[in-house]
Scaffold this motif. Sequence first.
Motif, mmCIF file in Angstrom:
data_model
loop_
_atom_site.group_PDB
_atom_site.id
_atom_site.type_symbol
_atom_site.label_atom_id
_atom_site.label_comp_id
_atom_site.label_asym_id
_atom_site.label_seq_id
_atom_site.Cartn_x
_atom_site.Cartn_y
_atom_site.Cartn_z
ATOM 1 N N ARG A 77 0.799 -1.449 0.065
ATOM 2 C CA ARG A 77 -0.138 0.169 0.187
ATOM 3 C C ARG A 77 1.002 1.243 -0.003
ATOM 4 N NH1 ARG A 77 -3.298 -1.616 3.828
ATOM 5 N NH2 ARG A 77 -1.976 -0.965 5.488
ATOM 6 N N ALA A 78 2.031 1.176 0.773
ATOM 7 C CA ALA A 78 2.689 2.548 0.844
ATOM 8 C C ALA A 78 3.636 2.463 -0.408
ATOM 9 C CB ALA A 78 3.942 2.128 1.990
ATOM 10 N N PHE A 79 3.924 1.727 -1.413
ATOM 11 C CA PHE A 79 4.502 1.894 -2.311
ATOM 12 C C PHE A 79 3.818 2.439 -3.431
ATOM 13 C CE2 PHE A 79 6.799 0.359 -6.224
ATOM 14 C CZ PHE A 79 8.205 0.395 -5.838
ATOM 15 N N THR A 80 2.551 2.454 -3.490
ATOM 16 C CA THR A 80 1.533 3.185 -4.381
ATOM 17 C C THR A 80 1.908 4.636 -4.399
ATOM 18 O OG1 THR A 80 -0.121 3.447 -2.951
ATOM 19 C CG2 THR A 80 -0.072 1.317 -4.261
ATOM 20 N N VAL A 81 2.759 5.144 -3.391
ATOM 21 C CA VAL A 81 2.990 6.406 -3.093
ATOM 22 C C VAL A 81 4.183 6.846 -4.104
ATOM 23 C CG1 VAL A 81 4.801 6.595 -1.461
ATOM 24 C CG2 VAL A 81 3.308 8.567 -1.396
ATOM 25 N N PHE A 82 4.993 6.088 -4.563
ATOM 26 C CA PHE A 82 6.155 6.264 -5.399
ATOM 27 C C PHE A 82 5.781 6.408 -6.948
ATOM 28 C CE2 PHE A 82 8.159 3.911 -2.120
ATOM 29 C CZ PHE A 82 9.001 4.886 -1.453
ATOM 30 N N ARG A 83 6.161 7.316 -7.597
ATOM 31 C CA ARG A 83 6.209 7.805 -9.009
ATOM 32 C C ARG A 83 7.380 7.065 -9.801
ATOM 33 N NH1 ARG A 83 1.892 7.543 -7.048
ATOM 34 N NH2 ARG A 83 0.389 8.768 -7.030
ATOM 35 N N GLY A 84 7.499 6.341 -10.647
ATOM 36 C CA GLY A 84 8.251 5.767 -11.520
ATOM 37 C C GLY A 84 9.507 5.012 -10.671
ATOM 38 N N GLY A 85 8.901 4.357 -9.739
ATOM 39 C CA GLY A 85 9.681 3.335 -8.936
ATOM 40 C C GLY A 85 10.394 4.194 -7.781
ATOM 41 N N ALA A 86 11.403 3.374 -7.239
ATOM 42 C CA ALA A 86 12.068 3.917 -6.020
ATOM 43 C C ALA A 86 13.237 3.007 -5.764
ATOM 44 C CB ALA A 86 11.205 4.045 -5.001
ATOM 45 N N GLY A 87 14.437 3.650 -5.092
ATOM 46 C CA GLY A 87 15.456 2.882 -4.391
ATOM 47 C C GLY A 87 15.311 2.283 -3.210
#
Length: 922
Positions: free
Chosen positions: A495-505
């Motif tokens: 659920r938290a991952f959906t805040v990222f745009r274009g992926g994340a490190g």
Amino acid sequence: MAYGVLGPTLAGPTVAAGGARVRALLARLLLDAGQVVPLPRLIDDLYGDNPPAGAVNAVQSSVSRLRREVPISYDGSGYRLDIEPDEVDAHRFTRLAGSARSAARDGDFATASAQLTEALALWRGEALADVRSAPFAAAAADRLEESRRQALEDRIEAELHLHPSADAIDELRKLLDVAPLREHTWALLMRSLAAGGRPAEALAAFEQARRVLADELGVDPSAELSAVHTAVLRGPARHRLPAQLTSFVDRQELARAEAALKSARLVTLAGPGGAGKTRLSIEVAGRHPGEACLVELAGTGPADVARTVLDALGLRDTGLRDRSAGPDTLDRLLAALSTRELLLILDNCEHVLSAAAELTGRLLAACPGLRVLATSREPLGVTGEVRVPVAGLPVEAAVRLFAERGAAAGSLLGAEDETAVRQIVRTLDGLPLALELAAARLPVLLVDELARRVDDRFRVLSRGSSTAESRHQTLWNLVAWSWDLLTPPEQTLARAFTVFRGGAGLDAIEQVGGLGPETLDVLDGLVSKSLIERDGARYRMLSTIRAFCAAQGPAPTDRHAEYFLRLAQTADTQLRGPDQLIWLDRLDADRDNLHAAVRHGSDEVALRLVAALSFYWWLRGARGEAAALARELLERAGPADGLAEEYVLCQLNTGLADEHPARYLQALDRPPAQPFLLYLSAFTAGPPRASDEEVVDMQESLRARLRGSPWSEALASIGSGWIALFRGDQPWADREFARALVGFQALGERWGAMLAQSGLAELATARGDHQAARAPMDEALRLAAELRSDVDLAEMLRSRAEIHLLAGDPDGAAADFTESMALATGCGAPEVVASSRIGLARLALRRDDPVTARELAFTALAECPTGWYTADGVRLSIKLVLGQSAADPVEAAHWYRQVVAEAAGPDAANVVATALAALEVP
């Protein structure tokens, strides 16, 4: 090899025995192994134009001695070495080199490299090394040595395609020592240097090649060499087609899409989420001849579609040192693509369907070399669109995909599992994403159990959604089933991952996800279940899965904004030092996240983010994007206690030129926390309107307030230098540019050093010392290349062309004007294209060719835009040339009067003075 001439002559495992004449005869027969060499030709080749009286007997005697070692026959007209040509190293070499060239033409560079390596390994030294005194040997050896050089170039080129590197530099330099006029070798050397991260040396190699060609042959570099030069100046291509993490299962839509693109300029892969449209589009693009670029629109708003395309193409809104307003995003896109052959992939258009359709229509109408491959859940509705439906995979392909993904997860399927697999495939309608999600469960479920659970779950879940399209039901239900099987920490992180745009490190995920030390283990679980994909050092989530996970609860937008504020503030300080390029790339990777943080962060966080990102935006030519974000923020946020500087920067980024920034700067009694505030404010305000004494006082006052901030002091010297140059105070300008250069070089900061070097070059040109202008201009070009600013490269090449012109080097001027036009066309800078074209027109006037000059000037006038400062100045220069090239005095006067009436832009005074002199006005 049993026989050889690529070195000392071989007959068997050792060097051939006998005297020089016997070895020469053997070598000559080896060159035509398996074929009859007529006796008269043998005599000519062995003895030359004046053979001795007993030449026939001498040849017969040599043949007799050779027959003890090799099989030779006589057919009444001549002698034949009775061996297969492939037993001779020279023939085998020629065959392998030819086969390798065919493989390279077909794109099989691995085979080409292997065959050429084998071919070159046959060489044991110089060709015909021990028989060079024979009349035939010199020409034959030269032909073989030329073939060897060609094969070496071909091998290096194949390896550059496979593994771009600088490994072959020494070999290429040795080739050039022997044959310095081989332009293809120079091109390979430049490509190798650039691939090894040495673009400055590559540019120096081009200059060396240009001088050699001009001195020895009196010609300019070829189209190939110029194209490599342009590519080096532009730097490595970015954001084209992403590498794929898994194998591709062939499907019939691939052939349909490929065929459609051959005849149609807009092809849309239309189908439900999870059908594999994105992956299919990348496969189609990878097989398409020519350049291709993927533009991901999933996280883009309707107003940002054009800017997203511009960014994906690696283009900029403006140059790093631009002092004008410039064209808007769409105009720059149209200019950049108007003459370019490109396949543009617009992915996930359904999120911005109207905006994507409108942009596509505009681009296709104005850019004849452009083709568009769109992916969407529905067609774009643009005239000429060809729709290729993309549904689930056929059963056999779906079974193969499921088995491959199961094997990747560590579960090998056998023949006994076929019935259950086919049941899973039918239940999931062959949707690739659904199959991958299901296969990820094989490590914990037997395939029979997986088939039962999937079937049962969908029967239950589908009862309440019978109005939905069946494939949408299938995929949504499968994601829901996968969600229910996650542990609570996995659900939290998904659920938290959906805040990222274009992926994340990983660091961002750990800081934003809210799970602390257990994040890595939880993330590993989500990756193994195919809910998150790992792409190198970054992680991403497919849009369909993101949509489901986002619907399960709010995402941590505050933590996201705070994390990326810390990143931006850390990067901001590093951008003004030796690690500038590293941190530019670091911010590039999270550009979408940074902009999302500005939009959903609190007012305070957003204001601080805009301030911290201001210099980055300028370096990446994202002024239009910065203005849009800052304008959105100003609509919701006003001045806040302790954030006056941040608020001023937000105003400056929008391009607003009111009194507030000026008042704030006048009140500063210390260096600003964000030093780029100085540049933006000067850019907005323009040159000061004051007397020379007042200007000097203002500059000294500013310098005193900036002490303690080396970057700010150096930047102030740049401004002081340009003001002095405008005032005609050349000694002051010289001191200031030199002081700025020392300051920026001490910091290791490229952008400021580029400004200082270009200032020194402009100053030397103003003094008439054109030779002194070359070195700083070349260094400014090198720095602009490292910063990947095509607009600045084009502008500075045009400036260097002017230096060549003034220094009496018309060939150098023509080369730089032409190169500038190519770069400016590629990055959508029509004013620079027109300015360089009018430079070529002035060259034509110098050659007493007014017809060509007039044609070039009218073309430049048509392509030069209106409405901003630098372009207006270019139009004045164009009209001046039209007056100078006019055959009719009345027409000439017409153009001169327009120059006088429309005076604007840089160098207007010089152009107007020339026009007035032509009109004979005092």
